[in-house]
Structures are given as structure tokens and as C-alpha cells.
Write an enzyme that holds these catalytic residues in place. Structure first.
Site, PDB file in Angstrom:
ATOM      1  N   GLY A   1       0.829  -1.205   0.000  1.00 22.07           N
ATOM      2  CA  GLY A   1       0.000   0.000   0.000  1.00 22.07           C
ATOM      3  C   GLY A   1       0.863   1.255   0.000  1.00 22.07           C
ATOM      4  O   GLY A   1       0.543   2.253  -0.658  1.00 22.07           O
TER       5      GLY A   1
ATOM      6  N   GLN B   1       0.269   7.597   4.609  1.00 25.41           N
ATOM      7  CA  GLN B   1       0.414   7.314   3.178  1.00 25.41           C
ATOM      8  C   GLN B   1      -0.221   8.432   2.342  1.00 25.41           C
ATOM      9  O   GLN B   1       0.367   8.892   1.366  1.00 25.41           O
ATOM     10  CB  GLN B   1      -0.216   5.959   2.838  1.00 25.41           C
ATOM     11  CG  GLN B   1       0.531   4.808   3.503  1.00 25.41           C
ATOM     12  CD  GLN B   1      -0.043   3.452   3.166  1.00 25.41           C
ATOM     13  OE1 GLN B   1      -1.088   3.347   2.521  1.00 25.41           O
ATOM     14  NE2 GLN B   1       0.628   2.404   3.606  1.00 25.41           N
TER      15      GLN B   1
ATOM     16  N   ASP C   1      -0.464  -0.528  13.023  1.00 22.71           N
ATOM     17  CA  ASP C   1       0.028  -1.821  12.515  1.00 22.71           C
ATOM     18  C   ASP C   1       0.281  -2.831  13.631  1.00 22.71           C
ATOM     19  O   ASP C   1       0.497  -4.014  13.367  1.00 22.71           O
ATOM     20  CB  ASP C   1       1.333  -1.613  11.730  1.00 22.71           C
ATOM     21  CG  ASP C   1       1.096  -0.883  10.413  1.00 22.71           C
ATOM     22  OD1 ASP C   1      -0.056  -0.861   9.943  1.00 22.71           O
ATOM     23  OD2 ASP C   1       2.063  -0.332   9.863  1.00 22.71           O
TER      24      ASP C   1
ATOM     25  N   ARG D   1       1.197  -9.373   9.058  1.00 24.38           N
ATOM     26  CA  ARG D   1       1.130  -9.108  10.494  1.00 24.38           C
ATOM     27  C   ARG D   1       0.207 -10.094  11.212  1.00 24.38           C
ATOM     28  O   ARG D   1       0.397 -10.396  12.389  1.00 24.38           O
ATOM     29  CB  ARG D   1       0.715  -7.660  10.745  1.00 24.38           C
ATOM     30  CG  ARG D   1       1.715  -6.678  10.139  1.00 24.38           C
ATOM     31  CD  ARG D   1       1.698  -5.318  10.763  1.00 24.38           C
ATOM     32  NE  ARG D   1       2.317  -4.334   9.882  1.00 24.38           N
ATOM     33  CZ  ARG D   1       3.631  -4.148   9.772  1.00 24.38           C
ATOM     34  NH1 ARG D   1       4.461  -4.860  10.490  1.00 24.38           N
ATOM     35  NH2 ARG D   1       4.099  -3.237   8.944  1.00 24.38           N
TER      36      ARG D   1
HETATM   37  C1  S3P Z   1       2.577   3.475   6.412  1.00 25.34           C
HETATM   38  C2  S3P Z   1       1.474   4.062   6.949  1.00 25.34           C
HETATM   39  C3  S3P Z   1       0.366   3.311   7.561  1.00 25.34           C
HETATM   40  C4  S3P Z   1       0.751   1.883   7.882  1.00 25.34           C
HETATM   41  C5  S3P Z   1       1.524   1.238   6.777  1.00 25.34           C
HETATM   42  C6  S3P Z   1       2.783   2.017   6.447  1.00 25.34           C
HETATM   43  C7  S3P Z   1       3.618   4.335   5.801  1.00 25.34           C
HETATM   44  O1  S3P Z   1      -0.729   3.323   6.686  1.00 25.34           O
HETATM   45  O2  S3P Z   1      -0.388   1.109   8.181  1.00 25.34           O
HETATM   46  O3  S3P Z   1       1.908  -0.093   7.149  1.00 25.34           O
HETATM   47  O4  S3P Z   1       4.743   3.873   5.580  1.00 25.34           O
HETATM   48  O5  S3P Z   1       3.308   5.510   5.529  1.00 25.34           O
HETATM   49  P1  S3P Z   1      -1.760   4.570   6.656  1.00 25.34           P
HETATM   50  O6  S3P Z   1      -0.947   5.781   6.632  1.00 25.34           O
HETATM   51  O7  S3P Z   1      -2.571   4.419   5.414  1.00 25.34           O
HETATM   52  O8  S3P Z   1      -2.577   4.417   7.888  1.00 25.34           O
END
Ligand code: S3P
Length: 441
Positions: free
Chosen positions: A105, A180, A325, A398
Site C-alpha cells: 500500500g 500514506q 500496525d 502481520r
Molecule cells: C505506512 C502508513 C500506515 C501503515 C503502513 C505504512 C507508511 O498506513 O499502516 O503499514 O509507511 O506511511 P496509513 O498511513 O494508510 O494508515
């Protein structure tokens, strides 16, 4: 090292847990170190780059855009060393194939910020999980910035097709607290006309802000607001600290096992990531942080975790985004704790690699723990014990590793279907499980 070649393993309870574990390089910082250096001016060296498949997906995508990256494994087998030859803010080449983000993601969403408004077409997709996760949260604001983007299901699902556009800064109220989404829009903002201002509902991890600042970008924040001005980046050598999200498995394991003392070395302790340490301490865990130091602008330390008597707690509100996480593995602690643990405000768990609320409630139930699901969380009635059971990871790394930690304390063996998913963030997980005394069948 035992690698779950057949993807199904059994973990049984050892008498003692002892030893020192060094988790892999932080996944979030690794993604950023390769991506940001790819669009910087100059050549950078990144050490202790995560060996997980997600960070390899980022390298594959960047190479597809014409970025030269050399990667070699470190002599001790832990972490990779990268040489990233930055192409500058406007140096990407049109990819001659679809870009495959795999299960990641972070790759999909951050790369979206790098691809919006380019003078070429690019298509990003990923595995079945990625193709079911919400992408409207980045596509919608990127369109507001002027990007032309198409995607399946009315612009909400990958594959995502980027077809140019002229970016301009926006003032944007973010509907979810997501690092993200924030990072995607800050990256797009670097190539936009004027300032990009984001208003967050709660704080999330701030690695992007720290790294962009260190690379010479004009980034600022005030409370929940964060902004960026357009500009170029200078390449930056990064020594990636160990991943606190991977460390969390051993912190929970040692806290709930009746005879345990485990040292987790070189753990990143950025306050926007350490919610798991605060919650475990609130539950009564004996966690000692030693030798705190600063590495590449990020706080790092070693953590000693020992057998503790845990009690249930409330996990809700602003702490949720900074331990999002770690809720799957905290659920193992909650099952062994005395009393109820109530998780709320965590609806985001339903749109991770799998629906982590449903997956966690399902395995806890088969392990004899009473749990109630809610829309945005669950209540786990701490039973003080776990039965062995046959459980599925739903190919979520996880969940797979949380099941293994449950196996270290359960009364019978924990059979895990889909154990290989651990490779997404922690390929040396099974070796480390044996290293501290865990028995894998
Ligand atoms: C992450 C942000 C998180 C996290 C993902 C890594 C990142 O997601 O769950 O494993 O590296 O920016 P969200 O920002 O969508 O919550």
C-alpha cells in the site's frame, strides 16, 4: 533457518524465551529513502534497507521509471545496501510496462504522488489485496491538484492510470489520519505550483516530513497542519533504523511468556511510531529502553522485554494512528491479559492487507478467547490463556506473525496457514523465532 516453504507451520510453546533479536530495517523509512532519493539530485547510499518484499516492490517500480538502483546484501545478511542514482524531480521516464506494487500500500500510494501530473502515461497495480484497497483517498485529492487519473470502480480501485495534468497546490482537509495519503500529497506538492497545505484529523508517522526536510525541501508543520512548497531535493545517505513494528512481536512475546527475557536491538523509536510501547507499558509490561541514540535524524535504542503480568486497557483516540500496525499483535497480549481490552477508532484496520479486525476476531475465537467485533474495533475478554488452534493469516504478514507469537504461549500448537506472508515485512522472522527459543514444526 526454517523458511515456511510449504506456507503452513506449527509453533509450540518453549519453556523459556531468551536472546537478542535485531529486527529488519524499518519498512516505512526504507520506502521513503529509496523513493525520495530517486527524485533527488545526486547519488545516495542507503544502508540497512528492509529486505521485505514490500520494499523490493518499491525498487521494482522505481526501476520501471528509469531509476538506476544497485542493491547488495549486507555482509551479515541483515539489510541491503542501496546506491540510488537520483534522476531529479523531473527525470522519470515513461514506463514501458505496468508498474507492479505487489502487496504494498505504501508503494502504491506514495508512488501515486510521484506520478501525478507527469508528461507521460503510467499504470500502477498490485496483487488481489492491493486491488481491493481504497485508492480514492489519494486519487481524489490528486485530481483536485490538477492531475488526470483514472481507476477502476469510479476512480477508487487499482489499477490506477496516470495521464498527466498540471499540478497546483491545494488546501486539503484529510478525511483519514493516514501517513500514506499525507506523504503522497506532499510528494505531489513538491512539483505543484504554490503551497500545498494538509489538515490532518490526527497525527500519523512523520518520516516523510523529517526526511524531506533533511533533503532540503521546504516543509513545515503546526499542530495538525503540514505544508510543503515546490522545490528540488538533495540526495541523502540514510542508515535505516530497525523496524519498531517488527520489534513489537518480540516485545509482546517476552511480556506474555512465563519465563522470558529478550533484547530487541537497534529499534527505531520515533514518537510517531511508539504507541505500542506506551500501550504495553500501560498494560503492565516491563520494557527497558537502553542506549538511546540518534541515527539519520531518527531516535533509536535497544529494548529489553521481560515476563510481565498484563491487564486489559482501552486503545482509542489519537494513539490509534501511531500503533495501527501493531493492533494484531497487541491482541495477543490482550488475550493473555487480565480483564477486557477495548479497541475503538480503528476502522482503518478493516482496509489494511486484509480486514484485520475480522481476521483477529476469527483466530481469537478459535483459540478459545471471547471477542466482540464492532464497526471500528473489538473488545477482547482477556482469558489468561490461549488454546492451540488451526488459523489462517489471510496472506497478511502481520496476522501470520501474530499467530506465531500466540503459538509461543498457547496450550497446544498453533497451526498457521499462510505463514509465508511474513516475508512481506520480515523475511528473517522464523529464524528469529527459533533464535529466542521458539519451536517450529
Ligand atoms: C505506512 C502508513 C500506515 C501503515 C503502513 C505504512 C507508511 O498506513 O499502516 O503499514 O509507511 O506511511 P496509513 O498511513 O494508510 O494508515
Amino acid at each position: 533457518m526454517i523458511k515456511p516453504a510449504i506456507n503452513a507451520v506449527s509453533v509450540s510453546r518453549p519453556k523459556r524465551l531468551r536472546g537478542t533479536v535485531t529486527p529488519p530495517g524499518d519498512k516505512s523509512i526504507s520506502h521513503r529513502a529509496s523513493m525520495f532519493n530517486a527524485v533527488a539530485n545526486g547519488v545516495a547510499r542507503v544502508t540497512n534497507y528492509s529486505t521485505g518484499q514490500d520494499c523490493a516492490s518499491t525498487l521494482r517500480v522505481l526501476r520501471g521509471l528509469g531509476v538506476r538502483i544497485e542493491a547488495s546484501p549486507a555482509a551479515d545478511g541483515r539489510g541491503d545496501t542501496l546506491t540510488v542514482h537520483g534522476v531529479g524531480m523531473h527525470g522519470f521516464k515513461e514506463p514501458d510496462d505496468i508498474l507492479d506494487a505487489g502487496n504494498s500500500g505504501t508503494t502504491t500510494r506514495l508512488v501515486s504522488g510521484l506520478l501525478a501530473g507527469r508528461p507521460f502515461q503510467a499504470i500502477v497495480t498490485g496483487d488481489a489485496s492491493i486491488r481491493s484497497r481504497p485508492m480514492g483517498r489519494v486519487i481524489e485529492p490528486l485530481r483536485k491538484m490538477g492531475a488526470t487519473i483514472n481507476a477502476r470502480k469510479d476512480g477508487t480501485l487499482a489499477p490506477i492510470v496516470f495521464q498527466g495534468g498540471q499540478l497546483r497546490g491545494i488546501d486539503y482537509e484529510m478525511p483519514v489520519a493516514s501517513a500514506q495519503v499525507k506523504s503522497c500529497l506532499l510528494l505531489a506538492g513538491l512539483r505543484a505550483e504554490g503551497r500545498t497545505l494538509l489538515r490532518q484529523p490526527a497525527l500519523s508517522r512523520d518520516h516523510t516530513e523529517r526526511m524531506l526536510t533533511a533533503m532540503g525541501a521546504s516543509v513545515g508543520s503546526d499542530g495538525l497542519s503540514v505544508w510543503v512548497e515546490p522545490g528540488e531535493l538533495r540526495s541523502l545517505d540514510v542508515e535505516v533504523p530497525g523496524d519498531v513494528s517488527s520489534a513489537a512481536f518480540w516485545l509482546v512475546a517476552a511480556s506474555i511468556h512465563p519465563d522470558a527475557e529478550v533484547v530487541v536491538a537497534n529499534v527505531g523509536l520515533n514518537p510517531s511510531r511508539t504507541g505500542v510501547i506506551s500501550i504495553l507499558r500501560r498494560m503492565g509490561a516491563d520494557l527497558e529502553i537502553r542506549d538511546e541514540r540518534t541515527v539519520a535524524g531518527e531516535p533509536v535504542g535497544d529494548i529489553v522485554a521481560r515476563t510481565s503480568r498484563l491487564r486489559g486497557v482501552d486503545i482509542s483516540g489519537d494513539i490509534v494512528p501511531i500503533l495501527i500496525d501493531e493492533i494484531p499483535v497487541l491482541s495477543v497480549a490482550a488475550a493473555i491479559a487480565k480483564g477486557d481490552t477495548v479497541v475503538r477508532d480503528a476502522a482503518e484496520l478493516r482496509v489494511k492487507e486484509t480486514d484485520r479486525i475480522r481476521a483477529t476476531a476469527a483466530w481469537l475465537t478459535s483459540a478459545g478467547v471471547s471477542v466482540e467485533e464492532s464497526r471500528d474495533g473489538m473488545t477482547i475478554h482477556g482469558a489468561g490463556r490461549l488454546r492451540g488452534a488451526a488459523c489462517r493469516s489471510y496472506d497478511d504478514h502481520r496476522i501470520a506473525m501474530s499467530l506465531a507469537i500466540a503459538g509461543l504461549v498457547s496450550e497446544g500448537p498453533m497451526h498457521i496457514e499462510g505463514a509465508g506472508a511474513a516475508d512481506i515485512s520480515y523475511p528473517t522472522f522464523w529464524r528469529d523465532l527459533e533464535l529466542v527459543g521458539g519451536a517450529i514444526g
